[in-house]
Write a protein that holds these residues in place. Structure first.
Motif: not given
Length: 172
Positions: A1-4, A7-14
């Motif tokens: 998953m591309p993150f920068n 990004d809210d990593i917890n939100d993206e993972l959720e």
């Protein structure tokens, strides 16, 4: 998953987790619907076809083989699907338990399908075969060959689904 960094990593993972769970639940629901569809199969024509064998074939061993390897197997499959479809229908009416139904789908899949892996040029292919139905298909072909007194040639098994993974092990 591309993150920068924004990004809210917890939100993206959720979001990723919820999307994955929805796909798994949809897949299980599709399996339940498929088993319910087969469970609704009427067996009257199969019963009639087997009953008509008495008039067509006088060889008791051929009829017994047809009963054991084709007729009885197919009836037992439909009866088993009917008993499990009860639970799937309860779930569809919001009265069932999803975990119980998921377990029942898993058990049916393990009984009626088989997974085989093959490694070709660094690619690992996982192929899913409908092993019980392939056995019935073989029995039908044997039965046909006995009736017409022709040489039996085993039907080619075809996978119902599969996936391919590449591990980059092949130099070509």
């Amino acid at each position: 998953m591309p993150f920068n960094e924004n990004d809210d990593i917890n939100d993206e993972l959720e979001k990723y987790y919820n999307t994955s769970m929805k796909q798994y639940m949809d897949s299980l629901q599709y399996c339940m619907d498929s088993y319910c569809h087969v469970a609704s199969t009427e067996l009257g024509q199969l019963d009639n076809a087997y009953g008509n064998l008495d008039f067509m074939i006088s060889n008791k061993s051929i009829r017994q083989s047809a009963y054991d390897d084709i007729f009885d197997k197919m009836r037992n499959i439909v009866y088993q699907f009917r008993s499990e479809a009860y639970h799937f229908n309860l779930l569809q009416n919001n009265k069932g338990n999803f975990a119980v139904c998921a377990l029942k789908v898993s058990e049916l899949n393990q009984k009626y399908f088989i997974s085989e892996e093959e490694n070709i040029h660094g690619y690992v292919n996982t192929l899913i075969y409908q092993n019980v139905f392939d056995e019935v298909d073989k029995s039908l072909e044997k039965f046909r060959c006995k009736i017409y007194r022709i040489k039996y040639v085993e039907p080619k098994r075809e996978p119902t689904s599969g996936k391919m993974l590449y591990f980059g092990e092949d130099e070509k």
